[in-house]
Design a protein around this motif. Structure first.
Motif, mmCIF file in Angstrom:
data_model
loop_
_atom_site.group_PDB
_atom_site.id
_atom_site.type_symbol
_atom_site.label_atom_id
_atom_site.label_comp_id
_atom_site.label_asym_id
_atom_site.label_seq_id
_atom_site.Cartn_x
_atom_site.Cartn_y
_atom_site.Cartn_z
ATOM 1 N N UNK A 4 -0.464 0.868 -3.410
ATOM 2 C CA UNK A 4 0.702 1.384 -2.711
ATOM 3 C C UNK A 4 0.363 1.931 -1.329
ATOM 4 N N UNK A 5 -0.905 2.220 -1.066
ATOM 5 C CA UNK A 5 -1.276 2.739 0.239
ATOM 6 C C UNK A 5 -1.158 1.688 1.334
ATOM 7 N N UNK A 6 -0.966 0.410 0.952
ATOM 8 C CA UNK A 6 -0.842 -0.665 1.938
ATOM 9 C C UNK A 6 0.509 -1.358 1.910
ATOM 10 N N UNK A 7 1.324 -1.139 0.881
ATOM 11 C CA UNK A 7 2.694 -1.611 0.910
ATOM 12 C C UNK A 7 2.900 -3.018 0.399
ATOM 13 N N UNK A 8 3.917 -3.673 0.965
ATOM 14 C CA UNK A 8 4.373 -4.972 0.497
ATOM 15 C C UNK A 8 3.259 -6.018 0.574
ATOM 16 N N UNK A 9 3.299 -6.968 -0.340
ATOM 17 C CA UNK A 9 2.399 -8.122 -0.459
ATOM 18 C C UNK A 9 1.047 -7.781 -1.062
#
Length: 671
Positions: free
Chosen positions: A142-147
């Motif tokens: 989740x620390x980097x988000x989508x994909x």
């Protein structure tokens, strides 16, 4: 391949361990420092995730000329390709599939995402510019988000470069040249790679559905005419805390589609289509890193063009739907050529900023990310059978995405740490009125038995938005404006232990992703996207040992059960990709000669297309020799696909093959 020759080749590879090897340079560090999984420096043992680190030395020993080739021997990664080496077909770029999740790989360069429209062009980063590659397997990052629903690959470039030139040549028209230089605060690396003509790189496709026996989409096989890739990466270090880096890539791949004559013998081996796929890419980043404060500003631009010269067909295009319909289209006239093209321009710009505060029992980090995505798509009119389709079109799409992310790391006891990671992502309405809002949490727990053994557990959620093409279409792709975003649940438990000169890593994982975005080509040449569900449960085991300063070896084993459920097939779960994967290798140094052998086997494979049949195992092998003649000159010989296997490297309805046994010999000079 003759069995005696095969076993002799293997015997040579093994026998070399008695008289060859790698210099006493570090080989397998037992507890390397990683930054990707936690957005801060932690040791592998203290990281609550399955992490692999490929150093520049290890990449060199695979003989890789691209990141794509370097990753194919990694644990838990399946390389899915539409062509050998660095070659891909336009938007159908090669993929690094982590734990069976085809579209869930987020690729970073120095911590900045480079994914655009689901593509990340791994061939555009010169391997000689890479300090290391960190691979985090498992979704919910989740620390980097989508994909990041499958995992994260972070390509970390070198802060300074050595002054060197390198040249290599081989069969199949293989050529590879590179040069690096450092002048004060400025460092640069350039690379050029070429692949020549390769016949029948694919099996002839099977005629599909209603068009069986007449449509040219059945009975097509592919030849590669050439592939050219030219890339440069440079970096300027203003200070120890501030630096700017830029990567430019320019690629051109030429495919020729020929017909096997299954429905019309006179056209056997006639050219149906010439396709040239070209890409120009710019990745620019400005980084500032001062103790616990980190910030970056980035701009990514990718111009991609596909040009087709197509034989005239007996076909019509519906003015209402734009779909092609064939009437014995196998009787195409290869002497008459029609031309069409599709151009994409994808741009991403944004910033990422975060700060971490420390207190007695842990730390707290919070950050903000802004990203603006733009796409311009241009298509030409389509000419078929003397009829012109509706005029070519130009479409523009854009959206702004915002994220607030953070981490609370808390030392519950001297041996236990609990982390709470979170990310709130929202988008402003895009050009067609679509907007998204999603909160994704993740909880991790790490218990340290001692300085050499840890146990961890994690649970989290993932989120991935549809791309512009999936939502709004273009070319032969029909848009689905109400396509849902993916949401996933991810669970993992792992154990890490160092024993003497050996490392052991074991984990059990499970994920289920709802509304996975999947391509539907059952009405080819028209393609649409649909929401499906995917899941996988599996185990991974990794072991490495540094026997002494000259000899190291490693192995990995993954057993999983990737499945997919589609509404059009009665919502029944079916297998796809492969269930079992083994990778291993060794490197050994004696005197000036280094030998490295790597292997990856993917078994129990199932096609991701009806009738979901099992097909041949896939086996990658590579044998690399490196002779350090003196401190400045190194000679090398790389032999890829040692056993000359004819394996399928795709898993959809089309069958693309790997390259036969190929070699590259060359020299590197450092000055």
């Amino acid at each position: 391949m003759n069995q005696k020759v095969k076993y002799a080749a293997l015997g040579i590879a093994l026998a070399c361990t008695g008289w060859t090897g790698a210099s006493a340079a570090e080989v397998y560090e037992l507890n390397p420092i990683t930054v990707t999984a936690q957005r801060m420096e932690t040791t592998d043992l203290k990281t609550p995730a399955a992490v692999d680190v490929l150093t520049a030395d290890e990449i060199q020993k695979t003989g890789a000329t691209s990141v794509q080739e370097a990753l194919k021997f990694s644990t838990g990664i399946i390389m899915h390709a539409q062509g050998p080496r660095n070659i891909s077909q336009g938007t159908m770029t090669n993929k690094a599939v982590i734990r069976g999740n085809e579209k869930g790989t987020l690729v970073l360069v120095d911590g900045v995402p480079i994914n655009q429209e689901g593509r990340y062009n791994l061939e555009d980063i010169p391997v000689d510019a890479i300090e290391k590659i960190e691979i985090v397997r498992g979704g919910g990052a989740v620390l980097y988000g989508s994909e990041a629903s499958g995992g994260v690959i972070n390509i970390i470039t070198k802060g300074t470069r050595k002054n060197s030139i390198k040249a290599g040549i081989g069969n199949y028209g293989i050529q590879n040249y590179s040069a690096s230089a450092q002048a004060g605060k400025f460092g640069i690396t350039y690379s050029y790679d070429h692949t020549g003509k390769i016949d029948r790189i694919s099996k002839a496709t099977t005629p599909s559905g209603k068009q069986r026996g007449s449509s040219p989409d059945g009975g097509m096989y592919y030849n590669i005419i050439r592939g050219e890739h030219s890339n440069v990466n440079w970096r300027y270090n203003f200070s120890d805390e501030l630096y700017f880096t830029h990567t430019y890539g320019e690629n051109s791949d030429h495919y020729r589609y020929k017909y096997d004559g299954h429905a019309y013998a006179p056209n056997k081996d006639a050219t149906f289509k010439d396709a040239i796929h070209s890409t120009r890419e710019n990745l620019a980043q400005l980084h500032y890193d001062h103790e616990d404060f980190k910030a970056s500003i980035f701009y990514n631009n990718r111009d991609q063009k596909t040009e087709d010269w197509i034989a005239d067909q007996k076909a019509t295009i519906s003015k209402k739907t734009g779909k092609l319909s064939y009437s014995n289209a196998a009787k195409f006239n290869s002497a008459v050529r029609n031309y069409d093209y599709t151009k994409y321009r994808n741009q991403t710009m944004g910033l990422d900023i975060s700060n971490r505060w420390h207190f007695d029992k842990g730390s707290f980090m919070v950050g903000y990310n802004f990203q603006r995505d733009l796409e311009t798509k241009t298509t030409s009119p389509i000419y078929v059978g003397g009829y012109t389709s509706k005029e070519g079109a130009r479409h523009k799409y854009q959206r702004n995405m915002h994220s607030i992310f953070g981490q609370l790391a808390y030392n519950v006891t001297q041996k236990d740490e609990a982390d709470f990671n979170f990310r709130e992502t929202w988008t402003e309405d895009d050009s067609a009125g679509n907007g998204y809002d999603k909160f994704t949490p993740e909880v991790t727990w790490t218990h340290s038995f001692n300085e050499n053994a840890t146990l961890y557990a994690k649970a989290g959620r993932s989120f991935m938005m549809p791309t512009f093409t999936q939502l709004y279409g273009g070319g032969n792709i029909v848009g689905v404006p109400d396509l849902k975003p993916e949401t996933g649940n991810h669970f993992e438990v792992g154990f890490k232990k160092n024993i003497g000169n050996s490392t052991w890593r074991f984990d059990v994982f499970h994920y289920k992703i709802k509304d996975h975005i999947d391509a539907d080509s059952s009405e080819w040449p028209t393609v649409t996207y649909e929401n499906t569900d995917i899941r996988n449960t599996g185990v991974e085991l990794e072991w490495s040992r540094r026997q002494n300063e000259n000899l190291s070896y490693h192995m990995g084993l993954t057993y999983g059960h990737p499945e997919k459920k589609q509404s059009k097939y009665n919502n029944e779960w079916h297998d796809y990709y492969g269930r079992i994967e083994f990778n291993g290798g060794f490197d050994y140094t004696r005197g000036k000669l280094t030998t490295a052998f790597n292997m990856n086997v993917l078994g129990d494979r199932t096609r991701d297309a009806t009738p979901y049949e099992h097909f041949k195992d896939q086996c990658f092998t590579d044998l690399n020799f490196s002779y350090q003649a003196n401190k400045d000159a190194r000679f090398f010989l790389n032999i890829d696909n040692l056993f000359n296997r004819h394996d399928i490297v795709s898993s959809s309805s089309s069958s693309f093959y790997n390259l036969g046994r190929n070699f590259m010999a060359g020299v590197e000079y450092t000055f």
